[in-house]
Design a protein around this motif. Structure first.
Motif, PDB file in Angstrom:
ATOM      1  N   PHE A 158      -0.581   4.320  -4.463  1.00  0.00           N
ATOM      2  CA  PHE A 158      -1.203   5.593  -3.836  1.00  0.00           C
ATOM      3  C   PHE A 158      -2.159   6.404  -4.214  1.00  0.00           C
ATOM      4  N   THR A 191      -2.827  -0.609   7.282  1.00  0.00           N
ATOM      5  CA  THR A 191      -2.880  -0.162   6.099  1.00  0.00           C
ATOM      6  C   THR A 191      -3.622   1.166   6.331  1.00  0.00           C
ATOM      7  N   THR A 250       0.805  -1.288   0.020  1.00  0.00           N
ATOM      8  CA  THR A 250       0.134   0.018   0.021  1.00  0.00           C
ATOM      9  C   THR A 250       0.804   1.363  -0.099  1.00  0.00           C
ATOM     10  N   SER A 268      -3.790  12.088  -5.282  1.00  0.00           N
ATOM     11  CA  SER A 268      -4.347  10.673  -4.850  1.00  0.00           C
ATOM     12  C   SER A 268      -5.479  11.262  -4.108  1.00  0.00           C
ATOM     13  N   THR A 320      -1.422   3.912   3.748  1.00  0.00           N
ATOM     14  CA  THR A 320      -1.942   4.675   2.672  1.00  0.00           C
ATOM     15  C   THR A 320      -1.854   6.032   2.876  1.00  0.00           C
ATOM     16  N   PRO A 369      -7.725   4.874   0.772  1.00  0.00           N
ATOM     17  CA  PRO A 369      -7.256   4.150   1.828  1.00  0.00           C
ATOM     18  C   PRO A 369      -8.405   2.868   2.460  1.00  0.00           C
ATOM     19  N   MET A 418      -8.430  -0.041   0.388  1.00  0.00           N
ATOM     20  CA  MET A 418      -7.076  -0.648   0.534  1.00  0.00           C
ATOM     21  C   MET A 418      -6.903  -1.603   1.888  1.00  0.00           C
ATOM     22  N   GLU A 477       0.108   8.342   0.236  1.00  0.00           N
ATOM     23  CA  GLU A 477      -0.640   9.227  -0.685  1.00  0.00           C
ATOM     24  C   GLU A 477      -0.423  10.402  -0.348  1.00  0.00           C
TER      25      GLU A 477
END
Lengths: 137, 461
Positions: B265, B301, B261, B322, B305, B269, B272, B309
């Motif tokens: 990007f 995560t 992750t 993103s 993320t 989030p 993911m 990102e």
């Protein structure tokens, strides 16, 4: 009876909400406008705006704190005792929603140790064995 | 170390400390959505003139600390701490039913810490890989933004409705901008962002004011919260080490998800977190072990993320490409008059230009170390007490009052009553779209960039 509403994901009293917003804006906006006027007329305007913003923010915090002191939360907190029901019933409920929790004896020793420390080891073994028996019948 | 670096480092340390303490506290309050809370506060820090080192450290420490403490309401109260905590709610609930809420909490926050450690260096590495393509990406930005807007809209809850709703939403922004330009010879940015970020709040306030809307919001009694009992084993004063809280398999899955992750990007989030949890979960046979592993992977995560990102688009491109960068991190890219993003030329003057990659790395590490050092021990030791205090003492009215005042002050600062009107307009429309057709704030931020970047490019064809 106070009118309770759900606003922005939590419960508020409508009168208290109006009061809080009035206090918040009533403190912060005048704080910003007055300091903006003061700083921009006495010094560098660019910097003056920034200082005024900072004071406005302090006003927001002060307003929120005053509201917090005046109006208490509309929540009921119950602290559940640890579930006193039979362990197996509780595990059965979880299994029903999630699927079999498995036999902890299949796990690596370190993981077994963790489950033992939680006091769940024997209960999980028993539940798994009952299920295995049930499946055979 | 050169003497020039000492002052930025001090700024980074100070702002990271401030953010870590502030957001460890905010994370404890359930339902404090990242976009609505982090974006306005980051904006504020930029507008009052904190230098770039302080801004990046503040932002990263804020999200890292928040994504540690958001596990407290999620695991102990069964209500998601924020948007990204939603995916781990089910596993947390089940562990709570089994009588071990503290294990859900420990696994979640330890997963978070591991992911932070992995995501920072990897994000910087991926950014360096992308940098050679930055110019090409920048030139194609108007078209990338419309593609991204459509993709993000389609993957939101609103699906096709959210895609189609981009048309009125973009047109409203274009129309408002044209009027503002005519009146003031300048355009607004902040008041649009603020309207989008706090849209659901503004919509709810309007709804509460209308007798028709109020009916659907009425609650019959106080809301009840059931706090899980404090069942931690007594006596342990030693602080658990995140590397020993997770077993080897959990470490492997959490690290693996963080690696993956950190590269993906451009995806949401939340999506993911769900996906990584599913992948890890499907590979673990034992049910109980699956529960604890999924909690640690999912919370991990949320950290990786957010970090990737933010850092990848900032370091490599300078454009908010993103879902995160177009949401909570939006002010880092565009916060006039301090940071600007020229819609016509695509020229940027934001953190991308103001910090070198080495500086990004340095300040990110400072932010991460401070955020983890503040949030992790605090949550490990005081989760139960803190959750009780927040629920009993912090009234929701006070939080709303603070935000309503903040909206007014920031708008008046940007452009007087006209800016306030813009925020209310965008907030009401955006909040309506959000609540009614599932077009979340991320889609709307993309819509803003379509309005300022893509629309002029289309007209120039």
């Amino acid at each position: 009876m106070p009118q309770l509403l759900e606003v922005w994901n939590d419960t508020v009293d409508s009168k208290h909400l109006v009061g809080s917003i009035a206090i918040g804006i009533g403190v912060a906006v005048p704080a910003f406008l007055i300091s903006d006027h003061f700083f921009t007329t006495t010094g560098d305007p660019e910097l003056g705006h920034s200082y005024a913003l900072l004071i406005g923010i302090v006003g927001c915090i002060v307003g929120a704190v005053i509201s917090g002191i005046l109006f208490k939360p509309k929540r009921v907190i119950t602290e559940s005792e640890a579930d006193t029901r039979n362990r197996q019933e509780v595990i059965d409920e979880v299994v029903e929603e999630y699927g079999d929790l498995g036999d902890p004896r299949d796990l690596k020793p370190a993981v077994q140790e963790e489950i033992r420390a939680l006091g769940l080891f024997d209960a999980l073994v028993e539940n798994h064995e009952n299920r295995a028996k049930g499946a055979q019948l | 170390m050169s003497a020039d670096l000492i002052e930025p480092i001090l700024w980074a340390i100070g702002m990271a400390l401030l953010a870590a303490v502030l957001f460890t506290g905010i994370g404890l309050i359930s339902g404090t959505d990242e976009t609505a809370i982090v974006a306005p506060l980051a904006l504020l820090v930029i507008l009052i003139g904190v230098p770039p080192a302080g801004v990046i450290a503040f932002f990263l420490a804020a999200i890292i600390a928040k994504h540690i403490s958001h596990a407290v309401p999620t695991t102990l109260l069964g209500i998601p701490g924020d948007t990204t905590a939603v995916p781990m709610l089910r596993e947390a609930q089940l562990l709570r039913s089994l009588g071990v809420p503290h294990i859900a909490l420990q696994k979640a926050i330890s997963g978070g810490v591991i992911s932070v450690i992995i995501a920072i260096p990897l994000s910087i590495l991926f950014a360096l890989v992308l940098t050679p393509f930055a110019e090409a990406i920048g030139a194609a930005a108007p078209w990338i933004f419309i593609a991204a807007a459509i993709l993000v809209a389609y993957t939101s809850k609103g699906k096709l409705a959210a895609v189609l709703a981009l048309i009125p939403f973009v047109l409203i922004i274009v129309g408002l901008q044209a009027f503002i330009l005519e009146q003031k010879d300048a355009t607004f940015t902040t008041s649009f962002f603020l309207g989008i970020a706090t849209g659901p709040l503004i919509y709810d306030l309007f709804s509460a004011l209308s007798p028709a809307g109020r009916r659907s919001m009425t609650q019959t009694g106080k809301r009840e919260f059931d706090l899980a009992p404090d069942v931690r084993p007594a006596g342990g004063t030693r602080l658990p080490n995140p590397f020993t809280v997770l077993d080897r398999q959990q470490l492997a899955y959490t690290s693996g998800s963080a690696v993956i992750t950190s590269a993906t990007f451009v995806f949401s989030p939340v999506a993911m977190a769900v996906l990584m949890g599913e992948i890890a979960g499907s590979r673990i046979k034992n049910g109980f072990h699956r529960l604890t592993t999924v909690v640690s992977v999912r919370n991990g995560t949320t950290e990786s993320t957010y970090i990737a990102e933010t850092l990848i688009p900032l370091i490599a491109i300078g454009l908010p490409l993103s879902p995160m960068a177009a949401g909570p991190a939006a002010p880092l890219f565009n916060a006039p008059p301090v940071y600007t993003l020229d819609a016509k030329t695509g020229e940027t003057n934001n953190l991308h230009d103001l910090l070198s990659t080495g500086e990004f790395a340095l300040f990110s590490v400072i932010a991460a170390v401070i955020a983890v050092a503040v949030a992790y021990p605090f949550v490990m030791r005081n989760a139960h007490r803190a959750a009780t205090w927040v629920m009993k003492s912090v009234s929701h009215e006070a939080i709303i009052a603070g935000f309503a005042a903040l909206i007014c002050v920031i708008c008046l600062y940007e452009g007087g009553l006209l800016a306030l009107g813009v925020t209310i307009t965008v907030g009401l429309v955006g909040g309506l779209f959000n609540r009614m057709i599932g077009m979340h704030a991320g889609v709307q931020f993309m819509g803003y960039y379509v309005a300022v970047l893509t629309v002029p490019a289309v007209l120039a064809l």
